[in-house]
Design an enzyme around this catalytic site. Structure first.
Site: not given
Length: 557
Positions: A164, A167-169, A273
Site C-alpha cells: 500500500l 500506491t499511497e506515497s 485505487y
C-alpha cells in the site's frame, strides 16, 4: 519528584541484564507538568567533543555484518542493539534465513484474489513507462519493507497490504497530499488522532515509520471487520472513508443492486485505487514482464531501534551515528524540530551498523546532547520581545518556530529556544505531548460598531464607507460578498479603537467612500474606550468593549 538516573547508571543496569539496544534501561520519570525534566549529570556537563567523541561522519558501512561473536566493546559492557520487532533475539545476518530474498517472502504471502480490468492495465502501463520512478520508489521502500512484512504476517493479513505505501506515497515518509494526508500511509489529521498518532509542534507521528505502520494496519483490520471480511471494500474505505463506502452499499441495497466493490458508485480516485495496487502486485510478481527490475533486498532488518533517555539534537544524533542529517531524517522523519525529545519519542531508528556506532559513541560522549529546550510564553508578546527574553535572534526564533510576519505569540504558547543557565533541562512529558503555539494578528484592538442599513445599502457600499474590505463586512454579517441589505437591517463592522467616543456616519443612504460621515440616531456603537459624554448630541451613541474573539483569529500549529 524523583530525578532520572544518569546514563552511566543506565549502562551498568543494561550490562547486568544484557538487554541489547536499550541505551538507558532505567524507568522513565513520571509525567511532568512543568517545562523541563529534573536535572541530570549529562545536562550539567559542558559541550565538548574530545578524543572520545564521535568521529566525523563517514560513508556508511555495508549492512551485512554478523553479530555471531562478541565484540571488544560488548565485552566491556558497551550497549548492543537489536531488532525492536523481536526483542531479546540475537541478530545474525549470516543466517540462511537472513540471506533469503525478501521479495520472494512477500510474494509467498499474497492472498487476495487478482483483479482484471482496464484500470489495472492502465496502471501497469503507467509504471512501465517510468522505470526511473519505479526504481526510486522500490529502493526507498526497501528500507522499510522488512518491518512492514513482519507486522503484516504477525496479524495474519494478506501480504498485499505491505504494498500500500507504494500506491499511497511511493514509500516517502515526508509525503503530504493536498488533503493534508501525511506520511507513508497517508493519514489525514483526524484519522491519525483516532489511532493515537500524536501531532504537535515537536513531532508528527503520521510520519513515524513504526507508529504509522501500526496505526495503518490497525485501521485496515478494523475496516475489514466492518465490511464483513471483504478486503476490497476495506481498501476502498481506507481511501474514500468508511462512511462513504457504507452509504454507497446502502444505496445499492435500496436499489436492489449488488454491493461488491466493482458494483458501487464511487469517485474515480477510489475506483482506480485497487487497480493501482493490483498493478504494483503484478510488477512485484513478474517485473521482467513489464521491463522493470527490483533492487535486491535481503530478509533481515534494514534498521534497528535505539532507546534514548535524554533529549538530543538531530545533528548530534546523526554525528554520533556517523551518517548525514539527511540520512538520519529518512529513518526518523517524524521530527518537526531540530531536537528529539526523550519524553515524547524515546526511540530512534538507524541502519544496522550505524546503530552500533551510535551506541558506542553515545557511551563515550561527554557534554550536553541537546542545545534546544521548550519555553512557555508567559504573556502575549511580539516575537522580537520573545527573542530578546530568551537571548536569540528574532529571525532565528521565527524560523525555528514557524512564526509568520505580522503575528503575535499568544500567552501559553510553547516555543523552541536555546538552552541557557536558566533553561538547561530536558523537556517534560507534558510539553512533549501537548505543546502548541497559538498566534494572533499583530493589529490594533478593534471595536464593534452597530448600525442599521439605509436605502440601497450593500456589502460593497458599507465596506467603502468604513474603509474595510467587502469580504470582511460579509464575514462579520454572515452574508455573501455581493449581498444587499434591507433598509433598517442591523449590521456590524469592526474598526480600530480610538482614544475617545467617535461620531460615525449615517447609514440612511449610501455615500461615496470619500464622503464625510454624519451623525444619525440610527447608529449604535458598541465598543469605545470610554462611555459617551453626557453632552453628546447623539443620545443613540453608546460604547462597550468588543470581545477579543471578534477582533482576532487564532492559528494553532
Amino acid at each position: 519528584m524523583t530525578s532520572r538516573p544518569t546514563l552511566s547508571c543506565g549502562l551498568q543496569r543494561l550490562s547486568a541484564l544484557a538487554l541489547a539496544a536499550l541505551l538507558c534501561a532505567c524507568a522513565s520519570s513520571p509525567t511532568q507538568t512543568g517545562e523541563t525534566s529534573p536535572p541530570s549529570e549529562r545536562n550539567a556537563l559542558p559541550r565538548s567533543f574530545g578524543s572520545q567523541a564521535a568521529a566525523p561522519a563517514t560513508p556508511e558501512a555495508p549492512l551485512l555484518l554478523s553479530m555471531g561473536s562478541q565484540t571488544p566493546d560488548e565485552a566491556l559492557g558497551a550497549p548492543t542493539v537489536e531488532d525492536s520487532l523481536r526483542p531479546g533475539m540475537k541478530i545474525d545476518l549470516d543466517a540462511p534465513t537472513a540471506r533469503r530474498d525478501l521479495w520472494d517472502r512477500l510474494r509467498a504471502g499474497f492472498q487476495l484474489e487478482d483483479l482484471e480490468n482496464e484500470g489495472v492495465r492502465r496502471a501497469e502501463a503507467w509504471y512501465s513507462a517510468r522505470p526511473d520512478y519505479v526504481q526510486r520508489m522500490t529502493e526507498r521502500g526497501s528500507r522499510y519493507l522488512f518491518h512492514i512484512i513482519e507486522e503484516v504476517e504477525k496479524r495474519g493479513m494478506p501480504a498485499e497490504l505491505a504494498l500500500l505505501p507504494f500506491t499511497e506515497s511511493a514509500f516517502n515518509p515526508q509525503a503530504m497530499s493536498t488533503a493534508k494526508a501525511s506520511g507513508m500511509w497517508q493519514f489525514v489529521p483526524a484519522t491519525g488522532r483516532d489511532f493515537s498518532l500524536k501531532q504537535n509542534i515537536f513531532r508528527d507521528d503520521r510520519r513515524d515509520v513504526l507508529a504509522s505502520t501500526r496505526a495503518a494496519l490497525d485501521y485496515l483490520g478494523r475496516l475489514n471487520k466492518m465490511f464483513g471480511g471483504d478486503w476490497r471494500l476495506a481498501l476502498a474505505a481506507y481511501n474514500w472513508g468508511q462512511g462513504n463506502v457504507a452509504k454507497a452499499i446502502a444505496r445499492n441495497q435500496k436499489a436492489g443492486l449488488p454491493t461488491d466493490y466493482e458494483s458501487l458508485r464511487m469517485p474515480e480516485e477510489t475506483r482506480y485505487y485497487i487497480p493501482k495496487l493490483q498493478a504494483v502486485k503484478n510488477i512485484v510478481q513478474n517485473p521482467e514482464k513489464y521491463g522493470l527490475s527490483l533492487p535486491p533486498v535481503e530478509n533481515h532488518p534494514y534498521f534497528l531501534s535505539v532507546t534514548i533517555d535524554r533529549d538530543i539534537d538531530l545533528d548530534t544524533a546523526a554525528r554520533l551515528a556517523g551518517i548525514t542529517l539527511e540520512k538520519f531524517k529518512q529513518f526518523n522523519p517524524q521530527m518537526n524540530k531540530p531536537v528529539m525529545l526523550a519524553a515524547g519519542s524515546n526511540q530512534l531508528l538507524l541502519p544496522y551498523d550505524n546503530a552500533k556506532s551510535f551506541a558506542r559513541n553515545l557511551n563515550a560522549h561527554r557534554g550536553p546532547l541537546a542545545s534546544w529546550t521548550a519555553w512557555v510564553v508567559p504573556k502575549t508578546m511580539h516575537p522580537s520581545a520573545a527573542a530578546k527574553q530568551v537571548g536569540m535572534d528574532e529571525s532565528e526564533l521565527r524560523e525555528v518556530n514557524k512564526i509568520p510576519p505580522r503575528m503575535l505569540v499568544k500567552q501559553g504558547s510553547t516555543l523552541l529556544v536555546p538552552r541557557s543557565a536558566k533553561r538547561s533541562e530536558d523537556v517534560s512529558s507534558h510539553l512533549a505531548d501537548n505543546a502548541s503555539i497559538t498566534l494572533a494578528p499583530d493589529v490594533p484592538a478593534l471595536r464593534r460598531v452597530k448600525l442599521k442599513a439605509g436605502r440601497n445599502d450593500s456589502v460593497t457600499t458599507v465596506a467603502a464607507r468604513y474603509g474595510v474590505s467587502p469580504a470582511q463586512v460579509a464575514q462579520w454579517n454572515k452574508v455573501a460578498v455581493g449581498a444587499k441589505f434591507k433598509p433598517g437591517q442591523a449590521l456590524a463592522v469592526y474598526l480600530p479603537n480610538k482614544p475617545a467616543a467617535t461620531k460615525l456616519a449615517s447609514s440612511k443612504t449610501a455615500k461615496p467612500a470619500a464622503a464625510k460621515p454624519r451623525a444619525s440616531k440610527n447608529i449604535r456603537v458598541a465598543a469605545a474606550a470610554k462611555p459617551a459624554s453626557k453632552s453628546s448630541k447623539s443620545r443613540a451613541l453608546t460604547v462597550a468593549a468588543a470581545p477579543e474573539t471578534a477582533a482576532r483569529t487564532s492559528i494553532k500549529r
